[in-house]
Design an enzyme around this catalytic site. Sequence first.
Site, mmCIF file in Angstrom:
data_model
loop_
_atom_site.group_PDB
_atom_site.id
_atom_site.type_symbol
_atom_site.label_atom_id
_atom_site.label_comp_id
_atom_site.label_asym_id
_atom_site.label_seq_id
_atom_site.Cartn_x
_atom_site.Cartn_y
_atom_site.Cartn_z
ATOM 1 N N LYS A 258 72.938 70.226 13.330
ATOM 2 C CA LYS A 258 73.789 70.014 12.147
ATOM 3 C C LYS A 258 72.836 69.720 10.987
ATOM 4 C CE LYS A 258 77.809 67.622 10.301
ATOM 5 N NZ LYS A 258 77.392 67.715 8.924
ATOM 6 N N ARG A 263 77.143 74.099 2.541
ATOM 7 C CA ARG A 263 77.679 75.321 3.130
ATOM 8 C C ARG A 263 77.522 76.489 2.180
ATOM 9 N NH1 ARG A 263 81.967 74.632 7.305
ATOM 10 N NH2 ARG A 263 82.162 76.694 8.233
ATOM 11 N N PHE A 349 74.976 80.263 10.938
ATOM 12 C CA PHE A 349 75.587 79.827 12.196
ATOM 13 C C PHE A 349 76.868 80.578 12.563
ATOM 14 C CE2 PHE A 349 76.788 76.600 8.981
ATOM 15 C CZ PHE A 349 78.167 76.764 8.982
ATOM 16 N N ARG A 425 90.788 72.800 9.995
ATOM 17 C CA ARG A 425 89.909 71.851 10.687
ATOM 18 C C ARG A 425 90.366 71.836 12.133
ATOM 19 N NH1 ARG A 425 86.307 68.104 9.140
ATOM 20 N NH2 ARG A 425 86.821 68.093 6.939
ATOM 21 N N LYS A 431 81.334 67.891 15.505
ATOM 22 C CA LYS A 431 80.043 67.393 15.028
ATOM 23 C C LYS A 431 79.774 66.052 15.690
ATOM 24 C CE LYS A 431 82.395 65.785 10.897
ATOM 25 N NZ LYS A 431 82.592 65.909 9.476
HETATM 26 P P1 ATP Z 1 80.214 66.524 6.933
HETATM 27 O O1 ATP Z 1 80.519 65.650 5.752
HETATM 28 O O2 ATP Z 1 79.929 65.780 8.196
HETATM 29 O O3 ATP Z 1 79.179 67.574 6.639
HETATM 30 P P2 ATP Z 1 82.491 68.248 6.518
HETATM 31 O O4 ATP Z 1 83.809 67.603 6.322
HETATM 32 O O5 ATP Z 1 81.813 68.813 5.364
HETATM 33 O O6 ATP Z 1 81.555 67.268 7.319
HETATM 34 P P3 ATP Z 1 82.844 69.519 9.022
HETATM 35 O O7 ATP Z 1 83.425 70.820 9.331
HETATM 36 O O8 ATP Z 1 83.533 68.330 9.490
HETATM 37 O O9 ATP Z 1 82.626 69.505 7.461
HETATM 38 O O10 ATP Z 1 81.345 69.425 9.592
HETATM 39 C C1 ATP Z 1 80.517 70.494 9.606
HETATM 40 C C2 ATP Z 1 79.737 70.659 8.336
HETATM 41 O O11 ATP Z 1 78.372 70.565 8.632
HETATM 42 C C3 ATP Z 1 79.972 72.031 7.763
HETATM 43 O O12 ATP Z 1 80.917 72.028 6.729
HETATM 44 C C4 ATP Z 1 78.594 72.501 7.312
HETATM 45 O O13 ATP Z 1 78.447 72.382 5.914
HETATM 46 C C5 ATP Z 1 77.619 71.559 7.980
HETATM 47 N N1 ATP Z 1 76.764 72.187 9.014
HETATM 48 C C6 ATP Z 1 75.439 71.974 9.142
HETATM 49 N N2 ATP Z 1 74.938 72.645 10.173
HETATM 50 C C7 ATP Z 1 75.963 73.320 10.743
HETATM 51 C C8 ATP Z 1 76.073 74.178 11.878
HETATM 52 N N3 ATP Z 1 75.020 74.492 12.626
HETATM 53 N N4 ATP Z 1 77.298 74.676 12.174
HETATM 54 C C9 ATP Z 1 78.380 74.366 11.425
HETATM 55 N N5 ATP Z 1 78.333 73.556 10.355
HETATM 56 C C10 ATP Z 1 77.143 73.027 10.010
#
Ligand code: ATP
Length: 566
Positions: A258, A263, A349, A425, A431
């Site tokens: 992660k 993104r 990814f 979601r 994660k």
């Molecule tokens: P967070 O604040 O923890 O990044 P979030 O609410 O933005 O979470 P989630 O879908 O819950 O989003 O967590 C995954 C996030 O982590 C993705 O939105 C992405 O931006 C990031 N990320 C980093 N590495 C990866 C990966 N290998 N695969 C998917 N997502 C990843």
Amino acid sequence: MKYSELCQTYEELEKNPSRLKKIEILSDFLKKLKKEDNKEIIYLVKGKVFPDYSNKEIGISDKLVVKALSKASGLSDKEIINKWRKIGDLGKVSEDIMKVKKQHTLFSKTLNVEKVLENIRKLPELEGKGTIEKKMSLISELLTSANSLEAKYLIRTLLSDLRIGVSDGTLRDALVKACFSESELKEDKKEITDNVQNIYDTSSDWKQVFEKACKGVQAVKKTVLEPGKPIKVMLFLKENSISDGFKRVGKPALIDYKYDGFRMMINKDEKEIKLFTRRLENVTKQFPEVKEYVKEYVKGKTFILDAEAVGYDLMTKKYRPFQEISQRIKRKYDIEKLQKELPIEINVFDVIYYNGESLLNKPFKERRKIIEKIVKKEKFKIRPSEAIITDDEIKAREFYLKAIEHGEEGIMMKNLEAPYKPGARVGYGVKIKPEDNEFDLVIIRAEYGTGKRAGWLTSYTVACGDKDNLLEIGKVSTGLKEKESEGLSYKELTKKLKPLVSEEKGREVKVKPEIVVTVVYQNIQKSPTYSSGFALRFPRITRLRPDRSKSDIASLDEIKRDYLKH
Ligand code: ATP
């Protein structure tokens, strides 16, 4: 269609806080809209004039609105500002002013929705000399034909602050109610609603959704993926341990790093490469090097890749936290300089479209194979995310430790059989990261400090989301630095918040909910003080999230879940 018809609907929506009632009101309006040729009017329902995927913003400042109102009413800027201070909403101010003014006007044209769309759409196109005057004249043309209610909503639309409490979910449900018969809904309301949502998530365009829904049940079954248009990304759940992770996604699972970046959706169509953030912002200009990497190291005529852009230090070759590279997302100048100072690596990814074919329904294991086939691994440029496939908890743990040692945020565990669900979601991936007690929240109010900190906003009321509403969950005043050079400071935050101030009362200001911050806390308590019914204990702001909007913040459900867990 007359603009007054739309404004009556706005008015009813504003007066009725109940979500069910809002759905009813909106669906009645959409039934009327079904008969119109111009389905773009639906953008106005959410206070917009362009589809959500568009980068264009109306971009009218409070100052310009004050000037336009002054021109239309004959009142001075100062008189208008005084009223605004008292009422706190320029829309309401214009309604009051126009009420008085209209008594003297014997004749005015009827304003129709097409004219409103046309004039407001011209605003962002204007640039160069005389822009302000041209903008003023477009706005004045609308205002002079507007009655008081129309003036209220015109101004709110210009300021992108409609205040009628309609979320995408409410619009979707109203659209379903308006476009499908009772018998169709009785048969499978959930499937129809999911399909409608799916079309929105892949098109980010309510007009397209509405047109398809008007055509019936079969038409909403087909999603259209088009590289070049941003789509909503899939989001993941959170688990606390590797074994819970396996329980959620099954064995074996793909586990990848992660990355602590942001993104990026990489789109390539026959003609060009475009880059989007998860807020659907086009950031192609800000990241010219990514275009080069894609051209050079990714095979394929057309594709959509889902990736994380992560910063690294040129000297030490170590990954850098998101905070340090986040300025690149918004920066419009000195791009080349910044590119050198803050280089990024793209970690791919997922892939959801490849050579003319949508891969949304292909199992993740096949999508991953495609990534490995088409993305050449070029360290510090672009590469498939670092990953293993395993069913062994010990191997998974070792990989997790390796990720942390490497400076990553944690790991993602992913279901190999799962499809890709844009905008949702879902538990197709989870994660896992060490610091769990944090939420992304939006700032809705702030307070000026005293003494040495006078003149700066130093305490912030933050909110979580609950369907159409924002609910307060605490006040935060720690975590920020004194000096801007030390990291996120209250000075920087003040500069970002000041243009968003919509009301001022003593030392407290209300701000438009646009600034999202990550708040770390010790635990959650029940609390009657805040509208969410909860309060964060020992909250601390750790970073700004310019890549997030208020639709990405933590929901009340997530807060409740966390409260019950501890
Ligand atoms: P967070 O604040 O923890 O990044 P979030 O609410 O933005 O979470 P989630 O879908 O819950 O989003 O967590 C995954 C996030 O982590 C993705 O939105 C992405 O931006 C990031 N990320 C980093 N590495 C990866 C990966 N290998 N695969 C998917 N997502 C990843």
